[in-house]
Design an enzyme around this catalytic site. Structure first.
Site, PDB file in Angstrom:
ATOM      1  N   LYS A  54       0.839  -1.203   0.000  1.00  0.00           N
ATOM      2  CA  LYS A  54       0.000   0.000   0.000  1.00  0.00           C
ATOM      3  C   LYS A  54       0.877   1.258   0.000  1.00  0.00           C
ATOM      4  O   LYS A  54       0.595   2.227  -0.710  1.00  0.00           O
ATOM      5  CB  LYS A  54      -0.924   0.000   1.224  1.00  0.00           C
ATOM      6  N   GLN A  98      -4.025  -1.321   9.918  1.00  0.00           N
ATOM      7  CA  GLN A  98      -3.967  -2.654   9.312  1.00  0.00           C
ATOM      8  C   GLN A  98      -4.551  -3.703  10.260  1.00  0.00           C
ATOM      9  O   GLN A  98      -4.140  -3.805  11.420  1.00  0.00           O
ATOM     10  CB  GLN A  98      -2.509  -2.995   8.941  1.00  0.00           C
ATOM     11  N   ASP A 121     -10.796   3.305   4.489  1.00  0.00           N
ATOM     12  CA  ASP A 121     -11.125   1.883   4.360  1.00  0.00           C
ATOM     13  C   ASP A 121     -12.642   1.679   4.309  1.00  0.00           C
ATOM     14  O   ASP A 121     -13.117   0.605   3.958  1.00  0.00           O
ATOM     15  CB  ASP A 121     -10.573   1.099   5.566  1.00  0.00           C
TER      16      ASP A 121
END
Ligand code: NAD
Length: 298
Positions: A54, A98, A121
């Site tokens: 990412k 994460q 997200d």
């Protein structure tokens, strides 16, 4: 039939080029750079490799990425403080924590602490709720990436029957919603299957589009498909393979050999949904930055 491969890497590259051009334009004309804040707790190798991918994608698109890496034993309070620090940081437009987090940390409490305005997200209850009632929000990256893949690969969804295998909060439920909503890449009739579904094949055989997100290899085989169906394989399963240096190979949820004989289109693993997921994270971070510009700049 031999299925056409939907090349996620190619589609993702196409989208990332478009995103990089918009980032360059923002820098040149507004002197602002979209920034992603990444928080990684612990040393899980898969999480580390996702975070690295990412961050690389961010850099390649000309975005700023700022990483906070914390030890496994970090307390929930310390983690919440880091999230708050990023919530307040004007250079950070998107925050990514994460997952999974270590067991002693309440994942929901951490997600809820992310400002919905920076929740790229799309996991906070505010964004999930807005998505469900079709209000402006950050769409979750994997489901949104799947819809973009279908659109860019020229797959018609309107009026079709889509079967989703899986009902998780991050893939199954949101992709089912996006497929059914009245919008481009949606307007399908959707069936959601899960571990409580007695005869999965009964449903998949009626599908024009199958989204496989069970997290189990060989969940979907060719004999479970209607000829010409489109298969989007979301699964990422590590299969032990001693012939490889890593000791494993990646496989999806679909049995590629048999599925590709019956389907008209199929996504590979790796190189399918994965690159699109990262791309949608960049898309959301850019979107967040653009919203900030719209509210703070003349
Ligand atoms: P999850 O374990 O949270 O959910 C799996 C779902 O599948 C559950 O709802 C369960 O009911 C259903 N299921 C399991 N076995 C089934 C079966 N035999 N028949 C019917 N339903 C079944 O997993 P998740 O987080 O939704 O992820 C699913 C898969 O997608 C995993 O392999 C994950 O690694 C992968 N994934 C990939 C990406 C990507 O970007 N490529 C992103 C997210 C998840």
């Amino acid at each position: 039939m031999s299925a056409q491969i939907i090349d996620g890497t190619r589609l993702a590259t196409e989208m990332r080029t478009e995103i990089a051009a918009q980032v360059a334009d923002l820098k040149a004309n507004r002197n602002i750079t979209p920034g992603l804040g990444v928080i990684l707790v612990g040393n899980d190798p898969a999480s580390l490799s996702y975070v690295t991918a990412k961050e690389r994608a961010c850099a390649a698109a000309g975005m700023l990425s700022r990483e906070i890496r914390l030890p496994e034993e970090t307390t929930q309070n310390d983690l919440l403080n880091c999230v708050e620090q990023m919530n307040q940081d004007p250079l950070i437009h998107g925050i990514l924590v994460q997952l999974p987090l270590p067991r002693h940390i309440d994942e929901k409490a951490v997600i809820n602490a992310i400002s919905p305005a920076k929740d790229v997200d799309g996991f906070t209850p505010v964004n999930v709720g807005r998505m469900l009632i079709d209000e402006p929000c950050f769409l979750p990256c994997t489901p949104h990436g799947i819809i973009q893949m279908l659109i860019r690969a020229g797959v018609e969804t309107s009026g079709k029957h889509a079967v989703v295998i899986g009902r998780s909060n991050i893939v199954g439920k949101p992709v089912a919603h996006l497929l059914m909503r009245k919008a481009r890449g949606g307007n399908a009739t959707v069936t959601v299957c899960h571990t409580g579904t007695p005869d999965l094949a009964h449903h998949t055989r009626q599908a024009d589009i199958v989204i496989a997100a069970a997290g189990r290899p060989n969940t979907l085989t060719g004999d479970m498909l209607k000829p010409g169906a489109v298969v989007i394989d979301v699964g990422v399963n590590r299969i032990p393979d001693t012939s490889r240096k890593s000791g494993f190979r990646l496989a999806g949820d679909a049995q590629f050999e048999s599925v590709s004989q019956v389907a008209s289109m199929v996504t590979p693993v790796p190189g399918g949904v994965g690159p699109m997921t990262i791309t949608m994270l960049l898309h959301n971070t850019l979107e967040s930055c653009l919203r900030t510009c719209a509210t703070t700049l003349p």
